[in-house]
Design a protein around this motif. Sequence first.
Motif, short mmCIF file in Angstrom:
data_model
loop_
_atom_site.label_atom_id
_atom_site.label_comp_id
_atom_site.label_asym_id
_atom_site.label_seq_id
_atom_site.Cartn_x
_atom_site.Cartn_y
_atom_site.Cartn_z
N PRO A 2 33.96 36.37 39.43
CA PRO A 2 34.68 36.04 40.66
C PRO A 2 33.73 35.69 41.79
CG PRO A 2 35.48 38.10 39.68
CD PRO A 2 34.23 37.73 38.96
N TYR A 4 33.55 34.77 46.07
CA TYR A 4 34.20 34.83 47.38
C TYR A 4 33.43 33.95 48.36
CZ TYR A 4 36.52 39.04 45.60
OH TYR A 4 37.26 39.93 44.85
N SER A 33 31.37 46.04 45.27
CA SER A 33 30.37 45.06 44.84
C SER A 33 28.96 45.58 45.11
CB SER A 33 30.57 43.74 45.59
OG SER A 33 30.09 43.85 46.91
N THR A 57 29.08 35.98 44.75
CA THR A 57 29.61 36.16 43.40
C THR A 57 29.45 37.62 43.00
OG1 THR A 57 29.02 33.89 42.83
CG2 THR A 57 29.44 35.41 41.01
N GLU A 60 32.35 41.84 38.62
CA GLU A 60 33.64 42.22 38.03
C GLU A 60 34.74 42.13 39.08
OE1 GLU A 60 32.96 47.01 38.60
OE2 GLU A 60 32.41 46.06 36.71
N GLU A 61 35.99 42.22 38.60
CA GLU A 61 37.13 42.18 39.51
C GLU A 61 37.09 43.38 40.46
OE1 GLU A 61 39.35 39.91 39.83
OE2 GLU A 61 39.11 38.67 38.05
N GLY A 63 39.75 43.84 42.75
CA GLY A 63 41.10 44.17 43.19
C GLY A 63 41.31 43.73 44.63
N ASP A 64 42.26 44.37 45.32
CA ASP A 64 42.53 44.03 46.73
C ASP A 64 41.36 44.50 47.59
OD1 ASP A 64 45.02 43.02 46.05
OD2 ASP A 64 46.03 44.96 46.34
N THR A 90 39.26 34.68 48.99
CA THR A 90 39.14 35.34 47.69
C THR A 90 39.26 34.31 46.55
OG1 THR A 90 41.50 35.73 47.31
CG2 THR A 90 40.34 37.30 48.74
N PRO A 91 38.90 34.71 45.34
CA PRO A 91 39.04 33.81 44.19
C PRO A 91 40.50 33.40 43.95
CG PRO A 91 37.66 35.69 43.63
CD PRO A 91 38.25 35.98 44.96
N PHE A 92 41.43 34.16 44.51
CA PHE A 92 42.86 33.90 44.29
C PHE A 92 43.46 33.07 45.42
CE2 PHE A 92 41.55 38.20 43.05
CZ PHE A 92 41.52 38.02 41.66
#
Length: 652
Positions: A2, A4, A33, A57, A60-61, A63-64, A90-92
């Motif tokens: 992921p 950001y 992170s 980068t 790992e994930e 989350g929120d 975010t990646p999303f």
Amino acid sequence: MPSYTVTVATGSQWFAGTDDYIYLSLVGSAGCSEKHLLDKPFYNDFERGAVDSYDVTVDEELGDIQLVKIEKRKYWLHDDWYLKYITLKTPFGDYIEFPCYRWIAGEGEIVLRDGRAKLACDDQIHILKQHRRKELETRQKQYRWMEWNPGFPLSIDAKCHKDLPRDIQFDSEKGVDFVLNYSKAIENLFINCFMHMFQSSWNDFADFEKIFVKISNTISERVMNHWQEDLMFGYQFLNGCNPVLIQRCTQLPEKLPVTMEMVECSLERQLTLQQEVEQGNIFIVDYELLDGIDANKTDPNTLQFLAAPICLLYKNLANKIVPIAIQLNQVPGDENPIFLPSDAKYDWLLAKIWVRSSDFHVHQTVTHLLRTHLVSEVFGIAMYRQLPAVHPIFKLLVAHVRFTIAINTKAREQLICEYGLFDKANATGGGGHVQMVQRAMQDLTYSSLCFPEAIKARGMDSAEDIPYYFYRDDGLLVWEAIKTFMAEVVGIYYKSDQVVAEDQELQNFVNDVYVYGMRGKKASASAQHAAVNFGQYDWCSWIPNAPPTMRAPPPTAKGMVTIEQIVATLPDRGRSCWHLGAVWALSQFQENELFLGMYPEEHFVERPVKEAMAQFRKNLDAVVRVIAERNKNKKLPYYYLSPDRIPNSVAI
């Protein structure tokens, strides 16, 4: 893995940038992170006013994302950094704002939450509760209460400006150095040439023009030309520097034994004095607060004197306020005569000058110092101690206490301290001003700080009965605009009185104000500061209209006063110069002043609040237009409560 996008905004004030190493960590609901160094090769990051973006980068994930941690480590020398905000994509595709608007000093770190305002009851996750608690624990160590003088509202525990937490210091201390500003003012006013004659008297009233004419303006020139007139004298109780003392007289006090025979020639309605009182046409200003206050004795070569006058005023057939009787001290007697407009010209003039001098002292020490500066500081300290940055009331108030604690600390350091600048020109210097604040604290109540309630308590609320009271009229417009805005924002976060009652952080904030500001008395705002501060040069620069000291005691008999005696009673050349420099310096706006409705620091991110702010500005603009229209073609415009002239906070 992921990735950001992190955007970092550095402040634009002096010395906001840094050359230090900046590290970022992201704390999410699923993990934290690694620490990432934010650095672009061959590029000078974090310059003053810069907005820098970085790709971060993670392995790992996460989350929120709940928190962003920023660390600053020394590169070469000690180098503070002002961080405005961080944004995160975010990646999303989510976009999260993290307001900061704080300094990071030395090798420090800041942990930020996203910009959504939250009450304590909204936080269910342990890490957010912990962050909230730690922030307040840190702040309560930084922002400590101190009693500067017995009986005063408590202030910040700092001996001088540099001892303050970095976040509340001025960007540039030079701009608010009272000693520097006084010297600059005296130089700008071309009055250095009089300082060598410090203790010599002026020759006559016209002599005062020699220090005045250089910076004349519309209102101050009009004061100079009309200060001896009863209409100008009366007008100032409504719209001058201190429009908060006049009240409707509902019963003549025994200590002012004025009779119908004394004032008959001043009354215009063919009524007795008692009937005029009953019809609401008589007003009174009582300076009882000054009774027994010690006059300044810091200069053994110059005696200085105070009085505690009572002034009776009358609303004439033109609905203008004029004086009809003045007693210069509180206890009636043969040596404390009641002066009247029908007396000899200079008897009456000197009596009015004594009232104006007394009004100046109450204005400076009570109306201005206590009821705007010191009270605002209490709210500021309580806010920092009890409300975390995520709290909606913190976000709402923070712009309105900007630099307030700093300006008060500067004042205690240079202005109102023992042997400070206040002592140089004022008869209440040398400790009298301290006694006045201690006495005035007895009348400091929550309701007296609420504009409409204070106006009504003095019987001055009827615009029909008392026209031309522009301070009241404009103040109520501004009050309503502020109240509407505040209520709208508060209503977004507090859905019921129960939510208010159960918000322990808010209750702690209110309790701090009550205990440390009101000093626990059971009986017990920035727009008001504008009303009583920025007109000081307009109304006080003509020395005979607002003498900061008097060099002879009040007259004890009629028929003895000459113009030579009046001039010998007024401040000498040196004190006049210090006074003029002071009222000029204190009447200036700050550089880059932020006025009411301006919120360049975006502590709120929610759309409803931003919409409320936009509507607030529209409402304020409407008030500006009303006041501008009213002032058209007025010889004496009243503009101190026009929102475009009201700074966001008490900062001068």
